[in-house]
Design a protein around this motif. Structure first.
Motif, PDB file in Angstrom:
ATOM      1  N   ALA A 108       0.843  -1.195   0.000  1.00 37.17           N
ATOM      2  CA  ALA A 108       0.000   0.000   0.000  1.00 37.17           C
ATOM      3  C   ALA A 108       0.878   1.245   0.000  1.00 37.17           C
ATOM      4  N   ASN A 109       0.913   1.917  -1.146  1.00 40.80           N
ATOM      5  CA  ASN A 109       1.650   3.165  -1.278  1.00 40.80           C
ATOM      6  C   ASN A 109       0.643   4.299  -1.085  1.00 40.80           C
ATOM      7  N   VAL A 110       0.832   5.096  -0.039  1.00 38.77           N
ATOM      8  CA  VAL A 110      -0.153   6.112   0.330  1.00 38.77           C
ATOM      9  C   VAL A 110       0.456   7.497   0.170  1.00 38.77           C
ATOM     10  N   ARG A 111      -0.235   8.339  -0.608  1.00 36.80           N
ATOM     11  CA  ARG A 111       0.281   9.662  -0.934  1.00 36.80           C
ATOM     12  C   ARG A 111      -0.765  10.741  -0.627  1.00 36.80           C
ATOM     13  N   PRO A 112      -0.717  11.359   0.545  1.00 34.51           N
ATOM     14  CA  PRO A 112      -1.634  12.463   0.837  1.00 34.51           C
ATOM     15  C   PRO A 112      -1.228  13.731   0.086  1.00 34.51           C
ATOM     16  N   THR A 113      -2.197  14.554  -0.181  1.00 41.51           N
ATOM     17  CA  THR A 113      -1.960  15.815  -0.890  1.00 41.51           C
ATOM     18  C   THR A 113      -2.853  16.901  -0.304  1.00 41.51           C
ATOM     19  N   LYS A 114      -2.284  18.070  -0.056  1.00 48.18           N
ATOM     20  CA  LYS A 114      -3.097  19.206   0.355  1.00 48.18           C
ATOM     21  C   LYS A 114      -2.343  20.487   0.040  1.00 48.18           C
ATOM     22  N   ILE A 115      -3.057  21.601   0.037  1.00 50.85           N
ATOM     23  CA  ILE A 115      -2.451  22.909  -0.160  1.00 50.85           C
ATOM     24  C   ILE A 115      -2.050  23.451   1.213  1.00 50.85           C
ATOM     25  N   GLY A 263       0.756  22.655  -5.446  1.00 46.62           N
ATOM     26  CA  GLY A 263       1.728  23.741  -5.428  1.00 46.62           C
ATOM     27  C   GLY A 263       3.126  23.345  -5.803  1.00 46.62           C
ATOM     28  N   SER A 264       3.547  22.107  -5.463  1.00 49.85           N
ATOM     29  CA  SER A 264       4.895  21.669  -5.791  1.00 49.85           C
ATOM     30  C   SER A 264       5.065  20.204  -5.437  1.00 49.85           C
ATOM     31  N   ILE A 265       5.801  19.497  -6.278  1.00 51.95           N
ATOM     32  CA  ILE A 265       6.130  18.113  -5.948  1.00 51.95           C
ATOM     33  C   ILE A 265       7.109  18.070  -4.776  1.00 51.95           C
ATOM     34  N   GLY A 266       7.681  19.227  -4.434  1.00 49.73           N
ATOM     35  CA  GLY A 266       8.622  19.314  -3.323  1.00 49.73           C
ATOM     36  C   GLY A 266       7.999  19.212  -1.948  1.00 49.73           C
ATOM     37  N   ILE A 267       6.662  19.117  -1.881  1.00 53.21           N
ATOM     38  CA  ILE A 267       6.014  18.965  -0.577  1.00 53.21           C
ATOM     39  C   ILE A 267       5.360  17.601  -0.411  1.00 53.21           C
ATOM     40  N   ALA A 268       5.429  16.747  -1.438  1.00 59.31           N
ATOM     41  CA  ALA A 268       4.606  15.536  -1.462  1.00 59.31           C
ATOM     42  C   ALA A 268       5.292  14.345  -0.791  1.00 59.31           C
ATOM     43  N   PRO A 269       4.602  13.681   0.147  1.00 63.64           N
ATOM     44  CA  PRO A 269       5.167  12.529   0.850  1.00 63.64           C
ATOM     45  C   PRO A 269       4.653  11.206   0.307  1.00 63.64           C
ATOM     46  N   THR A 270       5.318  10.136   0.681  1.00 69.64           N
ATOM     47  CA  THR A 270       4.889   8.783   0.348  1.00 69.64           C
ATOM     48  C   THR A 270       5.134   7.861   1.526  1.00 69.64           C
ATOM     49  N   SER A 271       4.170   6.987   1.757  1.00 68.97           N
ATOM     50  CA  SER A 271       4.355   5.887   2.702  1.00 68.97           C
ATOM     51  C   SER A 271       4.194   4.581   1.951  1.00 68.97           C
ATOM     52  N   ASN A 272       5.165   3.695   2.093  1.00 71.11           N
ATOM     53  CA  ASN A 272       5.083   2.354   1.524  1.00 71.11           C
ATOM     54  C   ASN A 272       4.806   1.393   2.680  1.00 71.11           C
ATOM     55  N   ILE A 286       8.382  12.112  -2.701  1.00 73.51           N
ATOM     56  CA  ILE A 286       8.216  11.586  -4.059  1.00 73.51           C
ATOM     57  C   ILE A 286       8.946  12.410  -5.121  1.00 73.51           C
ATOM     58  N   HIS A 287       9.712  13.428  -4.710  1.00 73.63           N
ATOM     59  CA  HIS A 287      10.258  14.362  -5.692  1.00 73.63           C
ATOM     60  C   HIS A 287      11.400  13.804  -6.522  1.00 73.63           C
ATOM     61  N   THR A 304       9.999  15.733   2.911  1.00 66.75           N
ATOM     62  CA  THR A 304      10.606  14.811   3.872  1.00 66.75           C
ATOM     63  C   THR A 304      10.022  15.020   5.264  1.00 66.75           C
ATOM     64  N   PHE A 305       9.749  16.271   5.635  1.00 69.35           N
ATOM     65  CA  PHE A 305       9.142  16.530   6.941  1.00 69.35           C
ATOM     66  C   PHE A 305       7.735  15.922   7.014  1.00 69.35           C
ATOM     67  N   TRP A 306       6.963  16.085   5.944  1.00 70.29           N
ATOM     68  CA  TRP A 306       5.623  15.498   5.917  1.00 70.29           C
ATOM     69  C   TRP A 306       5.727  13.968   5.938  1.00 70.29           C
ATOM     70  N   THR A 307       6.691  13.436   5.174  1.00 72.77           N
ATOM     71  CA  THR A 307       6.943  11.997   5.179  1.00 72.77           C
ATOM     72  C   THR A 307       7.295  11.518   6.585  1.00 72.77           C
ATOM     73  N   ALA A 308       8.139  12.280   7.271  1.00 74.22           N
ATOM     74  CA  ALA A 308       8.525  11.928   8.636  1.00 74.22           C
ATOM     75  C   ALA A 308       7.321  11.936   9.569  1.00 74.22           C
TER      76      ALA A 308
END
Length: 367
Positions: A108-115, A263-272, A286-287, A304-308
């Protein structure tokens, strides 16, 4: 006199790997150490693994013999990015990231997204709260199963096949996970994305399994979309979406679009995730490795912070995870942002600002 409470301990493996990966992972570890120190109820022990394309070029291996057994001892893995200009992408991906995800059944790869507050979406009139999604991606088979081959190389009749593998077992467990994820969110709404009008075998099975699993989730509303129509809906009607589930390839593409819309792929996290917890789960921004900015000190560490933060939730440290995200959004709202978010700050400045904000949130210093 009562004994001091025992600290909860979590063991984290870090793999910076390539490009900006080591930079953002270092930033993530710095913030996590600060967070654990301020919180005082848990401890994080880190072990760094020097597995990268440089390692591969020197040794012929990304992961040394026995490497997965070493990872197995940890509670979670914090991963940077893999990919180098002088190593073909299919070699780096299959020999490092997928070589961890697949054996560890991180399905399960989980990718939240928000502004984020203080950032802008390229969507007209979109504000924080208007786009708040979780994309659930199948992570072990499908279009990235690795089945296929090539023959008659170099001839006009050369053949290449890439076989998508869909098993009832893997599709059902992933769709069930997606329904469970949707159930935990306020809207309790799931969109199932396929391409069953053109792919009449695997994708039709996806649709059928989704309908079957939905019967166990009477409290979750759901609909389904074709993947091409879904791209339009994400852009034109973002408020209509909440939790999204799709195949390995489709969700990979849709989640990058989602990050750009936020807004940017630079804020996007992933959990595997391995939801069974038999294996450690792996958390990564995910960047990608972004070699064009590597070593310049300008990489955005927010993903990375959101991922953490997502990793901390998985480890049971929900309150600390919440405070970490509060500090990140307070910093972006204050205008401390990297160039991809329209600011001028570097990796170090954003990291230090988040650490300082954590001190404010924990009451160690005034705002």
């Amino acid at each position: 006199m009562s004994p001091a409470p025992t600290l909860r301990k979590h063991s984290i493996a870090t793999i910076g790997a390539d490009g900006i990966g080591p930079e953002v992972i270092d930033a993530g570890v710095q913030v996590l150490r600060k967070l654990a120190s301020l919180d005082g109820t848990f401890k994080l022990d880190f072990e760094e693994f020097d597995w990268s394309s440089e390692t591969y070029k020197k040794t012929g291996q990304y992961i040394p013999d026995g490497g997965l057994e070493q990872l197995q001892k940890h509670d979670a893995i914090l991963f940077g990015a893999v990919g180098a200009p002088d190593v073909p992408d299919h070699i780096s991906l299959w020999n490092l990231r997928l070589a961890i995800c697949q054996p560890f059944q991180q399905y399960a790869n989980v990718r939240p997204t928000k502004i984020f507050r203080g950032t802008e979406s390229p969507l007209r009139k979109a504000n924080p709260g208007d786009l708040d999604w979780v994309i659930v991606r199948e992570n072990t088979e499908g279009e990235y199963a690795g089945q296929g081959g090539r023959s008659h190389r170099g001839q006009p009749w050369e053949i290449a096949t890439e076989v998508s593998i869909f098993t009832r077992h893997s599709v059902e467990r992933l769709i069930r996970f997606a329904f469970e994820t949707a159930r935990k969110r306020p809207r309790k709404f799931l969109t199932v994305v396929t391409k069953s009008n053109a792919q009449r075998n695997g994708m039709v099975m996806w649709d059928e399994i989704a309908a079957e699993v939905s019967k166990d989730f009477d409290d979750v509303k759901w609909d389904k979309m074709l993947v091409d129509a879904m791209t339009c809906r994400m852009v034109l009607d973002p408020k209509s979406l909440d939790t999204i589930v799709a195949t390995n390839l489709h969700a990979d593409i849709l989640s990058d679009l989602a990050a750009a819309l936020a807004g940017s792929i630079g804020i996007a996290p992933t959990s595997n995730f391995d939801p069974t917890r038999k294996n450690p789960s792996m958390f990564e921004p995910i960047h990608g490795s972004a070699f064009d900015i590597a070593g310049k000190g300008v990489a955005n560490p927010v993903a990375t912070f959101w991922t953490a933060s997502e990793m901390l939730i998985w480890l049971g440290e929900d309150e600390a995870a919440k405070k970490l995200m509060e500090s990140v959004e307070a910093v972006t709202e204050r205008g401390v942002r990297t160039r991809d978010l329209g600011g001028s700050a570097g990796t170090k400045e954003v990291t230090e600002a988040v650490c300082a904000e954590l001190e404010v949130i924990y009451g160690r210093k005034k705002a």
